[in-house]
Design an enzyme around this catalytic site. Structure first.
Site, PDB file in Angstrom:
ATOM      1  N   SER A 144      34.605  42.157  49.076  1.00 27.72           N
ATOM      2  CA  SER A 144      34.563  40.700  48.908  1.00 27.72           C
ATOM      3  C   SER A 144      33.335  40.369  48.077  1.00 27.72           C
ATOM      4  O   SER A 144      32.391  41.159  47.999  1.00 27.72           O
ATOM      5  CB  SER A 144      34.460  40.026  50.282  1.00 27.72           C
ATOM      6  OG  SER A 144      34.258  38.633  50.152  1.00 27.72           O
ATOM      7  N   TYR A 158      30.116  39.740  58.717  1.00 25.27           N
ATOM      8  CA  TYR A 158      31.177  39.999  57.747  1.00 25.27           C
ATOM      9  C   TYR A 158      30.581  40.434  56.406  1.00 25.27           C
ATOM     10  O   TYR A 158      31.019  41.417  55.801  1.00 25.27           O
ATOM     11  CB  TYR A 158      32.028  38.750  57.567  1.00 25.27           C
ATOM     12  CG  TYR A 158      33.070  38.838  56.475  1.00 25.27           C
ATOM     13  CD1 TYR A 158      34.299  39.437  56.714  1.00 25.27           C
ATOM     14  CD2 TYR A 158      32.833  38.316  55.203  1.00 25.27           C
ATOM     15  CE1 TYR A 158      35.259  39.523  55.720  1.00 25.27           C
ATOM     16  CE2 TYR A 158      33.790  38.392  54.206  1.00 25.27           C
ATOM     17  CZ  TYR A 158      34.998  38.998  54.464  1.00 25.27           C
ATOM     18  OH  TYR A 158      35.947  39.079  53.462  1.00 25.27           O
TER      19      TYR A 158
END
Length: 260
Positions: A144, A158
């Site tokens: 990401s 995350y």
């Protein structure tokens, strides 16, 4: 323009929805045999049937939790039984619960790192013999922009998990290069997926305003990036990250987007 992947076998973890479903669809439409895994049997079965009906490669599913070594071993064995081997492993499965750093628990951290980092490593490990035997093995990680390039409040665990993938990717790429197995990653930005239906129009508009292309990405656009990294033409690319974010990480400030 590219060598066809028709007939090759592709595994997509977390392939029942979102980016994983987009990746699975692109490979299926290109004629690959796709096996997707997930923890929700209804979602996985529904997606597999939907994609199989596209008329490209065969699509099936295996119920599996990537955080489990036993599940990954069973997944690899099942794929071998169905298709004789594997050529591409898309380690896409991931979770993104939100928790402020001050309130985050050890269990919160373990859950995210266990799925996003440990899960990716265990998946690749389980498929290593098949990837080497392929002679053109490809590992594609879904990381990401959050973590490696940007930060979002509430997602420190995350972000840490997605950044950790880089260390795994680079080291695995070195270890596997002699076996002609490449290891690369795609870094999606904000992508239109199922979870966005829960967000307000004002919020989505603000997100799009921060993207130079002024729109969210589509899951299939991440799939096409993965397809390129899986191609024969990408055989000399390994240990690299491909950002697919509409230019979101480029502006120095919001003012940079105020162009006439």
């Amino acid at each position: 323009m590219f060598t066809s992947v028709a007939g090759r076998t592709v595994v997509v973890t977390g392939g029942s929805k979102g980016i994983g479903k987009g990746i699975a669809r692109v490979f299926a439409e290109a004629g690959a045999n796709v096996v997707l895994s997930g923890r929700d049997v209804v979602a996985a079965a529904t997606t597999a049937q939907e994609l199989d009906e596209l008329g490209g490669g065969a699509v099936s599913f295996v119920l599996a939790d990537v955080a489990s070594a036993a599940d990954n071993t069973r997944l690899a064995r099942t794929v071998a039984e169905r298709h004789g081997g594997v050529d591409v492993v898309c380690a896409n499965a991931g979770i993104s619960p939100s928790a402020p750093l001050a309130a985050m628990t050890a269990a919160d951290i373990d859950e995210v790192l266990g799925t996003n980092v440990k899960g990716a490593i265990l998946t690749v490990q389980a498929f290593l013999p098949a990837l080497v035997a392929s002679g053109r093995g490809r590992v594609i990680l879904t990381s990401s922009i959050t973590g490696p390039a940007t930060g979002v409040p509430g997602w420190s665990h995350y972000g840490a998990s997605k950044a950790a993938m880089f260390g795994f990717m680079r080291t695995a790429a070195v270890e596997l290069a002699r076996d002609r197995v490449t290891v690369n990653a795609v870094l999606p930005g904000n992508v239109r997926a199922e979870g966005l239906a829960e967000l307000s129009a004002d919020y989505l508009n603000s997100v799009e305003a921060a993207i130079p292309m002024r729109r969210l990405g589509e899951v299939d656009e991440i799939g096409h990036a993965a397809l390129f990294l899986a191609s024969d033409e990408a055989s000399y690319i390994t240990g690299q990250a491909l950002v697919v974010d509409g230019g979101q990480i480029l502006p120095e400030s919001p003012a940079a987007l105020q162009v006439s």
